[in-house]
Design an enzyme around this catalytic site. Structure first.
Site, PDB file in Angstrom:
ATOM      1  N   ASN A 157       0.715  -1.212  -0.022  1.00 35.18           N
ATOM      2  CA  ASN A 157      -0.257  -0.060   0.057  1.00 35.18           C
ATOM      3  C   ASN A 157       0.952   1.279  -0.046  1.00 35.18           C
ATOM      4  OD1 ASN A 157       0.753  -0.265   2.684  1.00 35.18           O
ATOM      5  ND2 ASN A 157      -1.206   0.365   3.563  1.00 35.18           N
ATOM      6  N   GLU A 255       5.069  -3.220  12.329  1.00 36.01           N
ATOM      7  CA  GLU A 255       4.028  -2.356  12.136  1.00 36.01           C
ATOM      8  C   GLU A 255       2.912  -2.791  11.089  1.00 36.01           C
ATOM      9  OE1 GLU A 255       4.114   0.837  12.635  1.00 36.01           O
ATOM     10  OE2 GLU A 255       6.330   1.099  13.147  1.00 36.01           O
ATOM     11  N   CYS A 289      -3.229   1.626   6.752  1.00 33.75           N
ATOM     12  CA  CYS A 289      -3.459   1.149   8.251  1.00 33.75           C
ATOM     13  C   CYS A 289      -3.867   2.066   9.047  1.00 33.75           C
ATOM     14  CB  CYS A 289      -1.966   0.744   8.641  1.00 33.75           C
ATOM     15  SG  CYS A 289      -0.613   1.795   8.316  1.00 33.75           S
ATOM     16  N   GLU A 463       8.524   3.581  13.934  1.00 33.32           N
ATOM     17  CA  GLU A 463       9.473   4.142  12.927  1.00 33.32           C
ATOM     18  C   GLU A 463       9.314   5.807  12.943  1.00 33.32           C
ATOM     19  OE1 GLU A 463       9.544   0.279  10.002  1.00 33.32           O
ATOM     20  OE2 GLU A 463       8.060   1.534   9.531  1.00 33.32           O
TER      21      GLU A 463
HETATM   22  P1  NAP Z   1       0.346  -8.711   4.191  1.00 37.07           P
HETATM   23  O1  NAP Z   1      -0.399  -9.924   3.461  1.00 37.07           O
HETATM   24  O2  NAP Z   1       0.683  -8.849   5.595  1.00 37.07           O
HETATM   25  O3  NAP Z   1       1.917  -8.701   3.323  1.00 37.07           O
HETATM   26  C1  NAP Z   1       2.947  -7.805   3.693  1.00 37.07           C
HETATM   27  C2  NAP Z   1       4.262  -8.426   3.204  1.00 37.07           C
HETATM   28  O4  NAP Z   1       4.269  -9.633   3.863  1.00 37.07           O
HETATM   29  C3  NAP Z   1       4.301  -8.685   1.727  1.00 37.07           C
HETATM   30  O5  NAP Z   1       5.471  -8.293   1.446  1.00 37.07           O
HETATM   31  C4  NAP Z   1       4.123 -10.166   1.752  1.00 37.07           C
HETATM   32  O6  NAP Z   1       4.458 -10.809   0.764  1.00 37.07           O
HETATM   33  C5  NAP Z   1       4.573 -10.596   2.969  1.00 37.07           C
HETATM   34  N1  NAP Z   1       4.286 -11.950   3.722  1.00 37.07           N
HETATM   35  C6  NAP Z   1       2.829 -12.023   3.773  1.00 37.07           C
HETATM   36  N2  NAP Z   1       2.966 -13.457   4.200  1.00 37.07           N
HETATM   37  C7  NAP Z   1       4.263 -13.429   4.574  1.00 37.07           C
HETATM   38  C8  NAP Z   1       4.873 -14.964   5.396  1.00 37.07           C
HETATM   39  N3  NAP Z   1       4.244 -15.908   5.672  1.00 37.07           N
HETATM   40  N4  NAP Z   1       6.268 -14.861   5.407  1.00 37.07           N
HETATM   41  C9  NAP Z   1       7.076 -13.634   4.686  1.00 37.07           C
HETATM   42  N5  NAP Z   1       6.403 -12.654   4.352  1.00 37.07           N
HETATM   43  C10 NAP Z   1       4.960 -12.769   4.191  1.00 37.07           C
HETATM   44  O7  NAP Z   1      -0.009  -7.154   4.041  1.00 37.07           O
HETATM   45  P2  NAP Z   1      -0.432  -6.690   2.859  1.00 37.07           P
HETATM   46  O8  NAP Z   1      -2.003  -7.008   2.340  1.00 37.07           O
HETATM   47  O9  NAP Z   1       0.468  -6.337   1.891  1.00 37.07           O
HETATM   48  O10 NAP Z   1      -0.653  -4.956   3.580  1.00 37.07           O
HETATM   49  C11 NAP Z   1      -1.790  -4.426   4.281  1.00 37.07           C
HETATM   50  C12 NAP Z   1      -1.536  -4.613   5.675  1.00 37.07           C
HETATM   51  O11 NAP Z   1      -0.256  -3.930   6.030  1.00 37.07           O
HETATM   52  C13 NAP Z   1      -2.614  -4.052   6.295  1.00 37.07           C
HETATM   53  O12 NAP Z   1      -3.002  -4.889   7.337  1.00 37.07           O
HETATM   54  C14 NAP Z   1      -2.280  -2.594   6.788  1.00 37.07           C
HETATM   55  O13 NAP Z   1      -2.760  -2.130   8.013  1.00 37.07           O
HETATM   56  C15 NAP Z   1      -0.780  -3.174   7.180  1.00 37.07           C
HETATM   57  N6  NAP Z   1       0.017  -1.649   7.044  1.00 37.07           N
HETATM   58  C16 NAP Z   1       0.660  -1.378   8.465  1.00 37.07           C
HETATM   59  C17 NAP Z   1       1.375  -0.242   8.370  1.00 37.07           C
HETATM   60  C18 NAP Z   1       1.903   0.231   9.635  1.00 37.07           C
HETATM   61  O14 NAP Z   1       2.726   0.959   9.692  1.00 37.07           O
HETATM   62  N7  NAP Z   1       1.243  -0.124  10.649  1.00 37.07           N
HETATM   63  C19 NAP Z   1       1.654   0.456   7.041  1.00 37.07           C
HETATM   64  C20 NAP Z   1       1.359   0.024   6.074  1.00 37.07           C
HETATM   65  C21 NAP Z   1       0.403  -1.209   5.857  1.00 37.07           C
HETATM   66  P3  NAP Z   1       3.813 -11.351  -0.560  1.00 37.07           P
HETATM   67  O15 NAP Z   1       3.468  -9.685  -1.211  1.00 37.07           O
HETATM   68  O16 NAP Z   1       4.886 -11.624  -1.517  1.00 37.07           O
HETATM   69  O17 NAP Z   1       2.849 -12.142  -0.354  1.00 37.07           O
END
Ligand code: NAP
Length: 482
Positions: A157, A255, A289, A463
């Site tokens: 995102n 995060e 997020c 961060e």
């Molecule tokens: P996600 O599905 O958790 O994926 C995030 C990253 O983790 C991607 O690079 C993904 O790789 C990787 N990943 C997923 N499962 C993994 C595993 N088992 N082992 C290693 N890597 C793994 O999240 P998303 O849908 O991309 O992002 C949205 C989420 O991020 C939301 O929940 C949002 O709230 C959160 N977010 C939080 C912040 C914050 O600062 N708190 C900021 C932005 C977003 P692949 O893409 O290759 O599957």
């Protein structure tokens, strides 16, 4: 998208200072969410390539750690300067792979540059302490040293700024780092790596591995060489990675997800609250997020707020992010669209009132209409889950106590917002909110100078700001007998 000679659009991994493919030649196609057209491929690498990147980071560590802080700061400042000179190109790559409007992509790359600059400055401020020792012939020193080899995993995102928020403090602290970007948005990461190379970041200090999330993640988490993992993404994936890191007792920054309440009290500046609610809900098509996931509006102002909010939402322009005037891009993919549809259906079957939108957009693909649902209640799924889409849910409350209870009724604790003109109320509510960040009469909470992060199941660590570099430093104590 095609790369011109010297362009920033790269379709190889950057490992140990070399641009390489996957060992077995496998690659993954990346699609433009606005058109569903293929943009290009990236290597589908895995554990082996990650292991090479970790080894390269370990080899590069000693020299980088010894490099004077002001020289490390110089490299980061050069990187920022190069990114600024290519901001248009970086923003176009970002919009093409992620879908957000070009103006938002420019703003995100602007924050990437700001993080690079901020941590270049922070590098020069890493210091220690001399403590009072128990005897005159003893010296107590507290030193701050680089953690060592780090790993980072980032989401789709914010595919540019999330990288700078991790890599810049790591490099500033004297750490080396291996990054895995999200599958849907690898090109912003690779473009930043191309600029890092040009800025003189030494080989192995920063590597980017694209490919299979599970095997790359397992390699990072299981490695005894990697001393820290920094992850931004879903709480679900964060939990898995935390477990995988237990075996090697790594430092962790997580995060994770959020479920931000946006509390609007009767006496607030209504127009300001509406403007901020629209921005906090619909920016990045609701895929943040820190999005206003639950808009809690006090009884006395609920109808007037709803009317003005609806009028503002109707001005949003859905379309391809590259097209001038677009304020709402597509959702990242069909899966995200499907989830939004399910959440809206659930809310409507539980008594939610559809006030605007509520359907796939006529543009097709993963476009969804900006949607507003009134009379939302805690029993609806989207009261507990991240909506991650352009759907605003309006809840009614009567008293301050009720608003606080509703706001805190979630496993998340990332961002919260409150709008009120009553100073006493502002401080009471501010202290009662179980959140890492609170916007008071503003939705603007993310800034390189401010600590970003959450409590409860929204994660660990911060961060940005001074805290952001602390995450990449260890404390060493020395007791010296003179
Ligand atoms: P996600 O599905 O958790 O994926 C995030 C990253 O983790 C991607 O690079 C993904 O790789 C990787 N990943 C997923 N499962 C993994 C595993 N088992 N082992 C290693 N890597 C793994 O999240 P998303 O849908 O991309 O992002 C949205 C989420 O991020 C939301 O929940 C949002 O709230 C959160 N977010 C939080 C912040 C914050 O600062 N708190 C900021 C932005 C977003 P692949 O893409 O290759 O599957």
């Amino acid at each position: 998208m095609r790369d011109s000679q010297g362009g920033l659009f790269r379709n190889q991994c950057f490992i140990g200072g070399r641009w390489v493919g996957a060992n077995n030649g496998a690659s993954t196609m990346v699609f433009d969410p606005a058109t569903a057209e293929p943009i290009g491929t990236v290597p589908h690498a895995g554990a082996e390539e990650t292991s090479v990147a970790i080894e390269a980071a370990a080899t590069a560590l000693a020299a980088w750690k010894r490099t004077p802080a002001r020289a490390r700061a110089g490299v980061l400042a050069d990187w920022a300067h190069l990114a600024e000179a290519r901001i248009d190109e970086l923003a176009r790559i970002l919009t093409t792979e992620q879908g957000k409007p070009l103006a938002e992509a420019m703003s995100e790359v602007g924050s990437t540059i700001a993080y690079l600059r901020w941590f270049a400055e922070e590098a020069r401020r890493i210091d220690g302490r001399i403590l009072q020792a128990p005897a005159a012939d003893r010296q107590y020193l507290v030193m701050r040293e680089a953690v060592g080899v780090c790993a980072a995993i980032t989401p789709w995102n914010f595919p540019s700024s999330m990288i700078a928020r991790k890599v810049a403090p790591a490099l500033a602290a004297g750490c080396t780092i291996v990054l895995k970007p999200a599958e849907q948005t690898p090109f912003s990461a690779l473009a930043l790596a191309a600029l890092a190379e040009e800025a003189g970041v030494p080989a192995g200090v920063f590597s980017v591995v694209t490919g299979d999330a599970r095997s790359i993640g397992q390699q990072m988490c299981g490695s005894t060489t990697v001393r820290k993992l920094s992850f931004t993404g879903s709480t679900q994936a964060g939990r898995v990675l935390m477990e995988q890191c237990a075996g090697t007792i790594k430092k962790l920054s997580l995060e994770l997800g959020g479920n931000a309440p946006f509390i609007v009290f009767n006496d607030c500046d209504l127009d300001a609250a509406v403007r901020s609610a629209v921005a906090a809900k619909f920016r990045n098509t609701g895929q943040m997020c820190t999005c206003a996931n639950r808009i809690l509006v006090q009884d006395g102002i609920y109808d007037r707020f709803t009317e003005k909010f609806l009028a503002a939402v109707r001005t949003l322009q859905v379309g391809n992010g590259l097209k001038e005037g677009t304020t709402q891009g597509p959702l990242i993919d069909e899966r995200a669209l499907h989830k939004v549809e399910q959440l809206v259906d659930d809310a409507l079957t539980r008594g939610g009132k559809l006030l605007s939108g509520g359907r796939k957009h006529v543009l097709g693909g993963s476009y969804y209409e900006p949607t507003v649902i009134g009379e939302a209640v805690p029993a609806m799924r989207f009261a507990r889950e991240e909506i991650f889409g352009p759907v605003a849910a309006l809840y009614r409350f009567a008293t301050e106590v009720e608003a606080i209870a509703l706001a805190n009724d979630t496993e998340y604790g990332l961002a919260a917002y409150l709008f009120s003109r009553d100073q006493g109320q502002i401080f009471r509510v501010l202290h009662a909110l179980e959140y890492g960040m609170v916007g008071v009469n503003t939705h603007l909470i993310a800034d390189e100078a401010a600590p970003f992060g959450g409590v409860k199941q929204s994660g660990l660590g911060r961060e940005g700001s001074r805290e952001g570099i602390d995450e990449y430093l260890e404390t060493k104590f020395a007791s010296i007998q003179l």
